[in-house]
Design a protein around this motif. Structure first.
Motif, mmCIF file in Angstrom:
data_model
loop_
_atom_site.group_PDB
_atom_site.id
_atom_site.type_symbol
_atom_site.label_atom_id
_atom_site.label_comp_id
_atom_site.label_asym_id
_atom_site.label_seq_id
_atom_site.Cartn_x
_atom_site.Cartn_y
_atom_site.Cartn_z
ATOM 1 N N PRO A 1 0.775 -0.996 -0.025
ATOM 2 C CA PRO A 1 0.299 0.074 0.685
ATOM 3 C C PRO A 1 0.712 1.514 -0.115
ATOM 4 C CG PRO A 1 -0.379 -1.409 2.164
ATOM 5 C CD PRO A 1 0.829 -1.678 1.732
ATOM 6 N N ILE A 2 0.890 2.027 -0.827
ATOM 7 C CA ILE A 2 2.087 2.332 -1.195
ATOM 8 C C ILE A 2 1.567 3.600 -2.323
ATOM 9 C CG2 ILE A 2 4.185 3.659 -2.344
ATOM 10 C CD1 ILE A 2 5.106 0.650 -1.788
ATOM 11 N N GLY A 3 1.311 5.109 -1.813
ATOM 12 C CA GLY A 3 0.722 6.482 -2.038
ATOM 13 C C GLY A 3 1.659 7.290 -2.298
ATOM 14 N N ALA A 4 1.396 8.191 -3.759
ATOM 15 C CA ALA A 4 3.097 9.199 -3.527
ATOM 16 C C ALA A 4 2.139 10.355 -4.722
ATOM 17 C CB ALA A 4 3.935 8.464 -4.232
ATOM 18 N N LEU A 5 2.711 11.473 -4.257
ATOM 19 C CA LEU A 5 2.224 12.603 -5.495
ATOM 20 C C LEU A 5 3.717 13.732 -4.932
ATOM 21 C CD1 LEU A 5 -0.510 13.939 -6.978
ATOM 22 C CD2 LEU A 5 -0.896 15.116 -4.535
ATOM 23 N N ALA A 6 3.921 13.785 -6.297
ATOM 24 C CA ALA A 6 4.420 15.049 -6.960
ATOM 25 C C ALA A 6 3.579 15.942 -7.845
ATOM 26 C CB ALA A 6 6.020 14.584 -7.574
ATOM 27 N N GLN A 7 3.723 17.571 -6.864
ATOM 28 C CA GLN A 7 3.256 18.364 -7.848
ATOM 29 C C GLN A 7 4.317 19.994 -7.737
ATOM 30 O OE1 GLN A 7 0.271 18.227 -3.953
ATOM 31 N NE2 GLN A 7 -1.178 19.125 -5.891
ATOM 32 N N ILE A 8 3.851 20.002 -9.269
ATOM 33 C CA ILE A 8 5.188 21.118 -9.217
ATOM 34 C C ILE A 8 4.610 22.559 -9.486
ATOM 35 C CG2 ILE A 8 6.537 21.922 -11.271
ATOM 36 C CD1 ILE A 8 6.611 18.905 -12.586
ATOM 37 N N LYS A 9 4.834 22.928 -8.188
ATOM 38 C CA LYS A 9 4.575 24.783 -8.673
ATOM 39 C C LYS A 9 5.042 25.282 -8.064
ATOM 40 C CE LYS A 9 0.415 23.066 -5.854
ATOM 41 N NZ LYS A 9 -0.452 23.072 -4.851
ATOM 42 N N ASP A 10 5.423 26.980 -9.119
ATOM 43 C CA ASP A 10 5.841 27.686 -9.020
ATOM 44 C C ASP A 10 7.840 27.726 -8.597
ATOM 45 O OD1 ASP A 10 4.506 29.709 -8.022
ATOM 46 O OD2 ASP A 10 4.086 29.072 -6.233
ATOM 47 N N GLN A 11 8.132 27.008 -9.083
ATOM 48 C CA GLN A 11 10.041 26.585 -9.802
ATOM 49 C C GLN A 11 10.032 25.648 -8.648
ATOM 50 O OE1 GLN A 11 11.509 27.370 -12.267
ATOM 51 N NE2 GLN A 11 9.543 27.273 -13.171
#
Length: 308
Positions: free
Chosen positions: A239-249
């Motif tokens: 059960p692995i979750g991951a979230l990368a978000q790119i904002k303002d460099q």
């Protein structure tokens, strides 16, 4: 040289929607294409949970074989279904602009969420199950398999209170109910909401075509998430979750691994400058492993080997 690009896809409604989207984008750029639908083992074996089948790439293997045998030129996948290690000779050629990443609860009335009474929720995902039980320990989670349409029908036919779906999948085929509950607290699967197109490493014609569809931000975010998954040695058996978000460099990352029963977790929230994002997913995974994740992953491996 020009050729007709043969696009391999699973034959579910959602998979065909994704493949047709790629087809339309390529044809708009002047390429000739044709769709080649196929059935995956994951679509055929529906009486067992995914994690019990013990097959990596259960939704992608049939298309890998077709590509290696020269029957198709490219294949379109939901990126979260694709193993972090691609077969020898097959490479990532494009990540399309990512859709919304979150999960939603499709339900038959949400009042049960406000009470302490037992409830039954359906999902075929260990990640969703663990996160749901972490938040609602008195609920019971049952296995739910099949394509989106099949799973929605099973929800109607059974006396469950709700079932968990990826928001992007339901939106793409216009099946998202108006009263669906957005689970913004649930960390999505690595690369959820993203479409991946793969091709043979040696197929320059297809690579040149697909490069025009690639979205650099989506490519980077999903790479970070998949590097996190690969370093944890996850796959669909943890059960692995991951979230990368790119904002303002900057890149903002959130990752987690849960015990199978949802009672324990090791998590990380971290940010880094966009210019320093290389290797970020691996760094985050190593931090999680050092802070209890290693022990959790070992417990999961022990439980899985007992199951098999």
């Amino acid at each position: 040289m020009s050729k007709i690009i043969r696009i391999g896809t699973r034959d579910s409604e959602l998979a065909l929607w994704q493949a047709t989207t790629v087809q339309e984008k390529l044809e708009k750029l002047g390429y000739d294409t044709t769709l080649v639908p196929t059935k995956s083992m994951g679509d055929q074996v529906l009486d067992k949970p995914l994690y019990e089948l013990g097959v990596t790439g259960i939704f992608t293997k049939a298309l890998d074989v077709a590509m290696l045998q020269g029957q198709i030129d490219i294949a379109v996948h939901s990126m979260k279904d694709v193993p972090t290690q691609l077969p020898k000779g097959i490479v990532q050629a494009a990540v399309l602009e990512r859709a919304i990443t979150y999960d939603v609860l499709v339900h038959k009335g949400s009042s049960f969420l406000e009470s302490d009474a037992p409830a039954t929720i359906a999902t075929g995902s260990l990640r969703r199950k663990a996160q749901w039980l972490n938040r609602f320990p008195n609920h019971h989670v049952v296995d739910l398999r099949g394509n989106v349409n099949t799973r929605l029908i099973k929800l109607i036919e059974n006396d469950w209170q709700g079932a968990i779906f990826a928001q992007a999948g339901l939106e793409r085929i216009k099946l998202l109910p108006k009263d669906a509950i957005y689970l913004d607290w649930m960390i999505p699967a690595p690369a959820q909401g993203a479409m991946l197109v793969v091709a043979m490493e040696t197929d320059k014609y297809s690579h040149d075509a697909l490069a025009k569809l690639n979205d650099p931000d989506s490519e980077l975010a999903t790479k970070i998430e998949r590097d996190f998954l690969r370093t944890l040695e996850g796959g669909c058996t943890a059960p692995i979750g991951a979230l990368a978000q790119i904002k303002d460099q900057k890149v903002f990352f959130e990752g987690v691994v849960f015990s199978l029963d949802g009672k324990k977790k090791a998590e990380i929230k971290k940010e880094v400058k966009l210019s320093e994002a290389k290797g970020f997913g691996e760094v985050c995974a190593k931090e999680v492993l050092a802070n209890g994740g290693d022990k959790l992953m070992q417990e999961i491996r022990n439980e899985n080997s007992a199951l098999h």
